[in-house]
Write a protein that holds these residues in place. Structure first.
Motif, PDB file in Angstrom:
ATOM      1  N   LEU A 270       0.782  -1.324  -0.055  1.00  0.00           N
ATOM      2  CA  LEU A 270       0.023   0.553  -0.182  1.00  0.00           C
ATOM      3  C   LEU A 270       0.613   1.203   0.591  1.00  0.00           C
ATOM      4  O   LEU A 270       1.800   1.314   0.669  1.00  0.00           O
ATOM      5  CB  LEU A 270      -0.750   0.106   1.420  1.00  0.00           C
ATOM      6  CG  LEU A 270      -2.160  -1.066   1.737  1.00  0.00           C
ATOM      7  CD1 LEU A 270      -2.620  -0.951   2.666  1.00  0.00           C
ATOM      8  CD2 LEU A 270      -3.251  -0.780   0.327  1.00  0.00           C
ATOM      9  N   PHE A 274      -1.275   5.969   2.509  1.00  0.00           N
ATOM     10  CA  PHE A 274      -2.557   5.247   2.683  1.00  0.00           C
ATOM     11  C   PHE A 274      -2.821   5.319   4.400  1.00  0.00           C
ATOM     12  O   PHE A 274      -1.557   4.404   5.513  1.00  0.00           O
ATOM     13  CB  PHE A 274      -2.617   3.959   2.851  1.00  0.00           C
ATOM     14  CG  PHE A 274      -3.499   3.634   2.709  1.00  0.00           C
ATOM     15  CD1 PHE A 274      -4.696   3.133   1.984  1.00  0.00           C
ATOM     16  CD2 PHE A 274      -4.182   1.947   4.135  1.00  0.00           C
ATOM     17  CE1 PHE A 274      -6.465   2.583   2.150  1.00  0.00           C
ATOM     18  CE2 PHE A 274      -5.344   1.615   3.897  1.00  0.00           C
ATOM     19  CZ  PHE A 274      -5.873   1.730   3.180  1.00  0.00           C
ATOM     20  N   LEU A 293      -7.454   7.775   2.428  1.00  0.00           N
ATOM     21  CA  LEU A 293      -6.623   7.171   0.439  1.00  0.00           C
ATOM     22  C   LEU A 293      -6.013   8.858   1.018  1.00  0.00           C
ATOM     23  O   LEU A 293      -5.968   9.562   1.242  1.00  0.00           O
ATOM     24  CB  LEU A 293      -7.833   7.766   0.511  1.00  0.00           C
ATOM     25  CG  LEU A 293      -8.970   6.346  -0.674  1.00  0.00           C
ATOM     26  CD1 LEU A 293      -9.879   6.482  -1.432  1.00  0.00           C
ATOM     27  CD2 LEU A 293      -8.702   5.125  -0.768  1.00  0.00           C
ATOM     28  N   ALA A 297      -5.069  10.057  -4.571  1.00  0.00           N
ATOM     29  CA  ALA A 297      -6.727   9.182  -5.716  1.00  0.00           C
ATOM     30  C   ALA A 297      -7.660   9.366  -5.160  1.00  0.00           C
ATOM     31  O   ALA A 297      -7.800   9.859  -4.391  1.00  0.00           O
ATOM     32  CB  ALA A 297      -6.196   7.940  -4.402  1.00  0.00           C
ATOM     33  N   ARG A 299     -11.238   9.291  -4.274  1.00  0.00           N
ATOM     34  CA  ARG A 299     -12.462   8.935  -3.832  1.00  0.00           C
ATOM     35  C   ARG A 299     -13.724   8.104  -4.462  1.00  0.00           C
ATOM     36  O   ARG A 299     -13.705   6.408  -4.921  1.00  0.00           O
ATOM     37  CB  ARG A 299     -12.598   8.914  -2.668  1.00  0.00           C
ATOM     38  CG  ARG A 299     -13.689   8.305  -1.848  1.00  0.00           C
ATOM     39  CD  ARG A 299     -14.173   9.138  -0.665  1.00  0.00           C
ATOM     40  NE  ARG A 299     -14.464  10.045   0.077  1.00  0.00           N
ATOM     41  CZ  ARG A 299     -14.992  10.812   0.178  1.00  0.00           C
ATOM     42  NH1 ARG A 299     -14.331  10.196   1.781  1.00  0.00           N
ATOM     43  NH2 ARG A 299     -15.797  12.177   0.806  1.00  0.00           N
ATOM     44  N   PHE A 302     -11.913   5.063  -6.936  1.00  0.00           N
ATOM     45  CA  PHE A 302     -11.885   3.858  -5.866  1.00  0.00           C
ATOM     46  C   PHE A 302     -12.635   3.661  -5.100  1.00  0.00           C
ATOM     47  O   PHE A 302     -13.127   1.950  -5.661  1.00  0.00           O
ATOM     48  CB  PHE A 302     -10.999   5.118  -3.797  1.00  0.00           C
ATOM     49  CG  PHE A 302     -10.836   3.482  -3.444  1.00  0.00           C
ATOM     50  CD1 PHE A 302     -10.247   2.774  -3.169  1.00  0.00           C
ATOM     51  CD2 PHE A 302     -11.879   3.898  -2.416  1.00  0.00           C
ATOM     52  CE1 PHE A 302      -9.290   1.974  -2.653  1.00  0.00           C
ATOM     53  CE2 PHE A 302     -11.909   2.149  -1.362  1.00  0.00           C
ATOM     54  CZ  PHE A 302     -10.372   2.023  -1.365  1.00  0.00           C
ATOM     55  N   GLY A 345     -10.767  12.329   2.202  1.00  0.00           N
ATOM     56  CA  GLY A 345     -10.586  10.662   1.682  1.00  0.00           C
ATOM     57  C   GLY A 345     -10.536  10.011   2.805  1.00  0.00           C
ATOM     58  O   GLY A 345     -10.514   8.392   2.140  1.00  0.00           O
ATOM     59  N   LEU A 367      -7.319  -3.844  -2.627  1.00  0.00           N
ATOM     60  CA  LEU A 367      -7.168  -2.653  -2.170  1.00  0.00           C
ATOM     61  C   LEU A 367      -6.410  -1.793  -3.023  1.00  0.00           C
ATOM     62  O   LEU A 367      -5.884  -0.684  -3.675  1.00  0.00           O
ATOM     63  CB  LEU A 367      -6.553  -1.984  -0.867  1.00  0.00           C
ATOM     64  CG  LEU A 367      -7.496  -2.244   0.616  1.00  0.00           C
ATOM     65  CD1 LEU A 367      -7.364  -2.572   1.506  1.00  0.00           C
ATOM     66  CD2 LEU A 367      -8.558  -1.097  -0.051  1.00  0.00           C
ATOM     67  N   ILE A 371      -6.705   1.323  -5.714  1.00  0.00           N
ATOM     68  CA  ILE A 371      -5.943   2.812  -5.161  1.00  0.00           C
ATOM     69  C   ILE A 371      -5.076   2.998  -6.574  1.00  0.00           C
ATOM     70  O   ILE A 371      -4.711   4.326  -6.585  1.00  0.00           O
ATOM     71  CB  ILE A 371      -5.020   2.859  -4.617  1.00  0.00           C
ATOM     72  CG1 ILE A 371      -5.676   2.188  -2.665  1.00  0.00           C
ATOM     73  CG2 ILE A 371      -4.471   3.879  -3.420  1.00  0.00           C
ATOM     74  CD1 ILE A 371      -4.580   2.247  -1.411  1.00  0.00           C
ATOM     75  N   GLU A 372      -4.828   2.485  -7.409  1.00  0.00           N
ATOM     76  CA  GLU A 372      -3.704   2.995  -8.466  1.00  0.00           C
ATOM     77  C   GLU A 372      -5.016   3.349  -9.301  1.00  0.00           C
ATOM     78  O   GLU A 372      -4.287   3.843 -10.026  1.00  0.00           O
ATOM     79  CB  GLU A 372      -2.834   0.933  -8.631  1.00  0.00           C
ATOM     80  CG  GLU A 372      -1.727   1.234  -9.400  1.00  0.00           C
ATOM     81  CD  GLU A 372      -1.760   1.501 -11.007  1.00  0.00           C
ATOM     82  OE1 GLU A 372      -1.273   2.351 -11.098  1.00  0.00           O
ATOM     83  OE2 GLU A 372      -2.516   0.428 -11.675  1.00  0.00           O
ATOM     84  N   SER A 375      -5.452   6.775  -8.769  1.00  0.00           N
ATOM     85  CA  SER A 375      -4.525   7.652  -8.802  1.00  0.00           C
ATOM     86  C   SER A 375      -3.878   8.023 -10.423  1.00  0.00           C
ATOM     87  O   SER A 375      -3.156   9.085 -10.103  1.00  0.00           O
ATOM     88  CB  SER A 375      -3.000   7.089  -8.058  1.00  0.00           C
ATOM     89  OG  SER A 375      -3.521   6.806  -6.578  1.00  0.00           O
TER      90      SER A 375
END
Ligand code: PLP
Length: 376
Positions: A270, A274, A293, A297, A299, A302, A345, A367, A371-372, A375
């Motif tokens: 992570l 985070f 987050l 990132a 939201r 996500f 976040g 996750l 997240i990737e 972002s």
């Protein structure tokens, strides 16, 4: 939604409860009556014998507690900007003014170090919130309240089953308010309760609950003020009574799953930014497992990416002072930077008693990609 979709929460209602509700429905008495009174007695026993009255929501409980604490027009009430909007709305509902104090970014609860600077001659009460079930420091709270002669209306809506230094939230203190909304640790579908301090009148509380009505003799009714319509039905109270019996098992299971989150997250790749919650396995009831987050990132992306992997994510909560209603009262961006950043976040990962350890692992495995994607 596919059957293996994992929601962020789900109530656990067993067959005994469903059968008992059937009996209440057949009994001929379905609104406030013997079940509601029994629920109050059981909650009172659970809170060490303090007086308890039940309501049709946690919001009604908070608003009536403020009225019993004599909070009204001209008064200021100190609270946190990071909570469900009900916490601040009830202050406006009784005609008082909310005064927000920023949160501690680690606990995400009101920063008690900043409370004293916000106290004025108009301050009448403080509403602490135990966000996600992590308790606010009750010793510091009591000492501030005592020193400045403030009433405390605990918004413990998320903290049923939480303890502070070995004592249950609700077993001591001033006014303590609980919610039994469908998503809380125990539910009556909708519902709430106030644990009353010794100087509050249970009879006056009941009048606030139902139109201000005072009954006497066989047929006498009098009304001196406009009360609310906030009584709990026996159907709801019956569900709450059955849930109360399972509270300890629910809390234990939530703690086990929270522990499993920490160990699974430890072996998940992570980003540094985070943020995980405080790892309290003794006092918190783990109402929610919330992470923040990284600022990079987005939201909504996500949440979408997690949903595509079959996982529901909750948002609890954006900072209250940035809602239109509160901006109109003069609040705005930049006033409470910790609450604003965390409110932007924060995400609630799935956590409820019926979840399995494998579900927790599935969430953690999903996750990094989400997240990737958020972002990019
Ligand atoms: C749920 C909740 C409330 C309101 O309870 P309801 O039963 O939904 O009216 C108030 N404050 C907090 C912090 C809550 O989580």
């Amino acid at each position: 939604m596919s059957p293996d979709f994992l929601p962020f929460t789900r109530p656990d209602i067993d067959e005994d409860t469903i059968a008992a509700v059937g009996e209440v429905l057949r009994s001929g008495w379905i609104t406030t009556g013997p079940q509601a009174r029994a629920f109050e007695a059981e909650l009172s026993a659970w809170c060490g014998g303090r007086e308890v009255r039940v309501f049709n929501s946690g919001t009604a409980a908070l608003e009536i507690a403020l009225r019993l604490a004599r909070v009204g027009p001209g008064d200021e009430v100190i609270t946190t900007p990071l909570s469900w909007v009900a916490t601040a709305n009830v202050i406006l509902a009784v005609g008082a003014r909310p005064v927000f104090v920023d949160i501690d970014p680690v606990t995400r609860n009101i920063d008690l170090d900043r409370v004293e600077a916000a106290i004025t001659s108009a301050t009448r009460a403080i509403i602490p919130v135990d966000l996600a079930g992590l308790p606010v420091d009750r010793n510091r709270l009591e000492s501030i309240a005592r020193q400045y002669r403030l009433r405390v209306v605990e918004d413990a809506c998320q903290a049923f089953g939480t303890t502070w230094q070995g004592r249950r939230i609700g077993a001591a203190g001033d006014f303590t308010c609980f919610s039994f909304h469908a998503n809380k640790n125990i539910t009556s579908t909708e519902g709430g309760a106030i644990v009353l301090p010794a100087d509050a009148s249970p009879e006056e509380t009941e009048r606030w609950r139902l139109q201000g009505v005072l009954r006497s003799g066989e047929d006498q009714i009098d009304v001196e003020f406009v009360g609310e319509k906030a009584n709990l039905t026996d159907v709801a109270a019956c569900i709450g009574r059955h849930q109360l019996k399972r509270l300890d098992a629910f809390t234990e299971r939530r703690r086990t799953l929270a522990r499993h989150y920490f160990s699974s997250l430890a072996s998940t790749a992570l980003p540094d930014r985070f943020e995980q919650p405080v790892a309290d396995f003794v006092q918190s009831n783990w109402h929610m497992f919330q992470c923040v987050l990284p600022a990079s990132a987005r939201r909504p992306d996500f949440i979408r990416a997690m949903r595509e992997q079959g996982i529901g994510i909750g948002v609890h909560y954006p900072a209250i002072h940035l809602f239109t209603l509160y901006r109109k009262l003069g609040f705005g961006e930049g006033q409470f930077p910790h609450a604003e950043r965390i409110g932007r976040g924060i995400v609630t990962l799935p956590l409820f008693p019926r979840m399995t350890e494998a579900d927790v692992e599935r969430v953690c495995a999903a996750l990094p990609r989400a997240i990737e994607e958020a972002s990019r």
